[in-house]
Scaffold this motif. Structure first.
Motif, PDB file in Angstrom:
ATOM      1  N   VAL A 153      -3.017  -1.281  -2.696  1.00 44.80           N
ATOM      2  CA  VAL A 153      -3.897  -0.233  -2.186  1.00 44.80           C
ATOM      3  C   VAL A 153      -3.256   1.140  -2.354  1.00 44.80           C
ATOM      4  O   VAL A 153      -2.118   1.361  -1.924  1.00 44.80           O
ATOM      5  CB  VAL A 153      -4.228  -0.470  -0.697  1.00 44.80           C
ATOM      6  N   ASP A 189      -4.214   4.818  -1.078  1.00 46.37           N
ATOM      7  CA  ASP A 189      -5.112   5.377  -0.071  1.00 46.37           C
ATOM      8  C   ASP A 189      -4.804   6.864   0.116  1.00 46.37           C
ATOM      9  O   ASP A 189      -3.733   7.223   0.602  1.00 46.37           O
ATOM     10  CB  ASP A 189      -4.921   4.608   1.243  1.00 46.37           C
ATOM     11  N   ASN A 190      -5.748   7.727  -0.299  1.00 48.61           N
ATOM     12  CA  ASN A 190      -5.585   9.184  -0.165  1.00 48.61           C
ATOM     13  C   ASN A 190      -4.248   9.680  -0.702  1.00 48.61           C
ATOM     14  O   ASN A 190      -3.523  10.423  -0.045  1.00 48.61           O
ATOM     15  CB  ASN A 190      -5.763   9.630   1.295  1.00 48.61           C
ATOM     16  N   ALA A 220       0.831  -1.203   0.000  1.00 47.30           N
ATOM     17  CA  ALA A 220       0.000   0.000   0.000  1.00 47.30           C
ATOM     18  C   ALA A 220       0.864   1.251   0.000  1.00 47.30           C
ATOM     19  O   ALA A 220       1.962   1.263   0.558  1.00 47.30           O
ATOM     20  CB  ALA A 220      -0.906   0.009   1.231  1.00 47.30           C
ATOM     21  N   GLN A 267      -8.926   4.124  -2.430  1.00 47.98           N
ATOM     22  CA  GLN A 267      -9.786   4.525  -1.319  1.00 47.98           C
ATOM     23  C   GLN A 267      -9.429   5.908  -0.804  1.00 47.98           C
ATOM     24  O   GLN A 267      -8.346   6.428  -1.068  1.00 47.98           O
ATOM     25  CB  GLN A 267      -9.751   3.495  -0.193  1.00 47.98           C
ATOM     26  N   ASN A 268     -10.404   6.493  -0.107  1.00 50.13           N
ATOM     27  CA  ASN A 268     -10.257   7.836   0.452  1.00 50.13           C
ATOM     28  C   ASN A 268      -9.815   8.855  -0.593  1.00 50.13           C
ATOM     29  O   ASN A 268      -8.948   9.698  -0.356  1.00 50.13           O
ATOM     30  CB  ASN A 268      -9.296   7.804   1.644  1.00 50.13           C
ATOM     31  N   VAL A 305       0.037   5.002   1.300  1.00 52.63           N
ATOM     32  CA  VAL A 305      -1.018   5.600   2.120  1.00 52.63           C
ATOM     33  C   VAL A 305      -0.680   7.046   2.444  1.00 52.63           C
ATOM     34  O   VAL A 305       0.412   7.349   2.949  1.00 52.63           O
ATOM     35  CB  VAL A 305      -1.203   4.810   3.432  1.00 52.63           C
TER      36      VAL A 305
END
Length: 199
Positions: A70, A72-73, A44, A96-97, A46
């Motif tokens: 992933v 994420d933001n 990920a 996501q986010n 993040v």
């Protein structure tokens, strides 16, 4: 990297070949530059709460993960070729986010799935100068909640499923059946005597 990398201030530049299966955490206001060849086999990237940190990538990317990768933001700005999956193996990505991918080069989706994770909706933008190719026998699935916007060139002779597809440039869908919502502000074309279906 198969562990955890934390960027708490400033920015991190990786100029050599990079392979990642772990987690890279970017605090708000930081950034990550990947200028060498990068292999993402899971893990990920993040971003901290607030404004999404920017990942600037100018090296060749290979996404060969079988477990979800992933984002994420974070905002991913990629300006080189990407190969995602193989004709027999899917390489899934979770956005996501509010994570966003901006492609301005050649992205080949041999077997790609983009899934909406937690939080604000994610997006994949094929920007001006970018090409997305889904070859015969290949597949690209953009799940519900994710908007795929084409401002460059999209050539799909394989399977394309998009929760929301916005075309503002050139979309060649010869031999393709599109079964989701399409907004066309550009050119959609079927060439070489083929058949394209919007159902």
């Amino acid at each position: 990297n198969s562990g955890t990398v934390n960027v708490n201030a400033g920015s991190l530049t990786l100029s050599g070949a990079t392979a990642n299966t772990g987690t890279i955490n970017l605090a708000t206001g930081t950034g990550l530059t990947l200028s060498g060849a990068t292999t993402l086999s899971g893990g990920a990237i993040v971003g901290g709460a607030g404004v999404a940190p920017v990942v600037t990538a100018s090296g060749v990317w290979t996404l060969n993960n079988t477990a979800a990768l992933v984002f994420d933001n974070v905002t991913i700005n990629h300006n080189n070729s990407t190969t995602q999956g193989s004709l027999g193996v899917n390489a899934p990505v979770t956005l996501q986010n509010g994570a966003v991918i901006n492609n301005t080069w050649a992205w080949t989706m041999n077997n790609a799935t983009f899934t909406q994770g937690a939080g604000a909706a994610g997006a994949f933008n094929n920007n001006a100068g970018g090409t997305v190719t889904i070859p015969a026998g290949g597949s690209a699935v953009f799940g519900t909640g994710i908007t795929f916007t084409n401002l460059g060139t999209l050539t799909a002779t394989g399977n394309l499923v998009a929760g929301t597809l916005v075309n503002a440039a050139t979309l060649d869908f010869t031999g393709l059946t599109i079964t989701q919502n399409v907004t066309n502000n550009g050119t959609m074309q079927v060439i070489t005597g083929g058949v394209g279906i919007i159902a």
